[in-house]
Design an enzyme around this catalytic site. Structure first.
Site, PDB file in Angstrom:
ATOM      1  CB  SER A  59      37.083 -87.175 137.636  1.00 54.24           C
ATOM      2  OG  SER A  59      37.514 -87.494 138.944  1.00 54.24           O
ATOM      3  CG  ASP A  61      33.733 -81.198 143.185  1.00 55.97           C
ATOM      4  OD1 ASP A  61      34.815 -80.591 143.357  1.00 55.97           O
ATOM      5  OD2 ASP A  61      33.654 -82.262 142.548  1.00 55.97           O
ATOM      6  CG  HIS A  98      36.819 -83.499 140.881  1.00 52.38           C
ATOM      7  ND1 HIS A  98      35.474 -83.638 141.180  1.00 52.38           N
ATOM      8  CD2 HIS A  98      37.237 -84.693 140.402  1.00 52.38           C
ATOM      9  CE1 HIS A  98      35.107 -84.884 140.896  1.00 52.38           C
ATOM     10  NE2 HIS A  98      36.148 -85.538 140.423  1.00 52.38           N
TER      11      HIS A  98
END
Length: 350
Positions: A88, A253, A256
């Site tokens: 990610s 979040d 990240h």
């Protein structure tokens, strides 16, 4: 040498031994080798998953597609081909604009330095572990008339949180680097980030997370360098900025990176990306005042894992160069369909 310096050297040597054992276990089919037991890592996993859910219910948006041609000011002919693989972080999860993803940021900076367009292809997959690299490499190389000029790999955090044995993790990475190098591509690996920087993870679990992620990062460096790649330590996500400004450097979040965080990371990786492509003079001359050195690969890997932004590149086996390249400001980045990057003159003035 002072007592503190001797103690630090001893610690680095110890970390280097562990990293070498993991790399050797990967090469010869060993099992799980590491300092932390499965139970300890399991607790870290639980805390990390809790951390990802604990900040106001925040969730990271699906990463935007950053593929395309950057540096259109330099035309469309003979672009450099940059490919991005990994998880990610490589995909750019946490931002909403294509121009804020790592691939776009690196392509824009690379185009300005090379004075030619850069075509980006990003096959990174959010949630991917190192065993997905085989699929990603196959996807990149299938049906291409020419190999990528350079590939950037960012992987490892999910290996830690999902308890993949480190020997297995680095075995997959070594295979990916080897395949890409055999195909003719240069490879730069951003090693496993320091999971101890995730804010809601508290001590002593923060220490455990830092220890196991650095352990993996050092082993990743050994196998990547041995396969002909270079590494840049992502460490605490590349710089004291993350420790000093976590609310700005992490995304919605709190796990990240934010747009500012990705820009900081890309700014640290870009000099190595340019160096591996020969875009500015490369020299084995070291700068002792910047703590650069030539060390055995394992010691260089252990040292780099503890210091974000450090590059390790192979020299004369079994030695490696430990470098701290000067970061360069990135030009403003836009999606390929928008305004192109500024001229190299503007970048040099910054």
């Amino acid at each position: 040498m002072t007592e503190v310096a001797r103690l630090e050297v001893a610690r680095t040597v110890s970390r280097a031994r562990v990293a070498r054992r993991i790399a050797a276990g990967a090469a010869y089919g060993g099992g799980s080798i590491g300092l932390l037991g499965a139970a300890a890592v399991g607790v870290v996993l639980a805390e990390v998953q809790l951390a990802k859910r604990s900040v106001g219910g925040g969730t990271a948006p699906v990463p935007p597609r950053g593929d395309g041609l950057y540096g259109l000011a330099f035309g469309r002919i003979d672009p450099l081909h940059l490919c991005v693989l990994g998880d990610s972080t490589a995909a750019g999860q946490g931002v909403r604009r294509a121009g804020q993803t790592p691939g776009a940021l690196l392509a824009s900076g690379l185009a300005a330095v090379a004075e030619r367009p850069v075509e980006v292809r990003n096959v990174a997959l959010p949630g991917a572990q190192s065993d997905d690299l085989d699929r990603q490499v196959t996807l990149l190389l299938a049906g291409r008339g020419r190999p990528p000029d350079v590939c950037v790999i960012m992987i490892g955090a999910n290996d830690v949180t999902h308890r993949m044995p480190p020997t297995q993790s680095v075995r997959h990475l070594a295979s990916a680097v080897r395949r890409l190098r055999t195909a003719g591509a240069e490879v730069v690996v951003g090693t496993c980030p320091d999971l101890g920087t995730i804010e809601p993870v508290y001590q002593p679990l923060r220490w455990l997370a830092r220890r196991v992620s650095r352990q993996l990062a050092a082993a990743q460096t050994i196998v990547a360098v041995e396969q002909g790649g270079r590494t840049v330590s992502l460490g605490d996500l590349l710089g004291p900025e993350f420790a000093a400004n976590p609310r700005e450097m992490f995304g919605a979040d709190n796990y990240h990176p934010s747009a500012e965080g990705y820009a900081t990371a890309a700014m640290a990786v870009l000099p190595t990306l340019c160096a591996v492509l020969g875009l500015w003079p490369e020299s084995d001359r070291l700068e002792p005042e910047r703590d650069e050195d030539m060390l055995p690969v394992a010691r260089a890997a252990a040292t780099a894992a503890a210091e974000a932004g450090t590059e390790v590149t192979g020299a004369r086996a079994p030695w490696a160069l430990l470098k701290h390249r000067r970061r360069r400001r990135l030009p403003p980045t836009t999606a390929p369909s928008e305004t192109p990057a500024p001229s190299p003159t503007e970048v040099r003035r910054s």
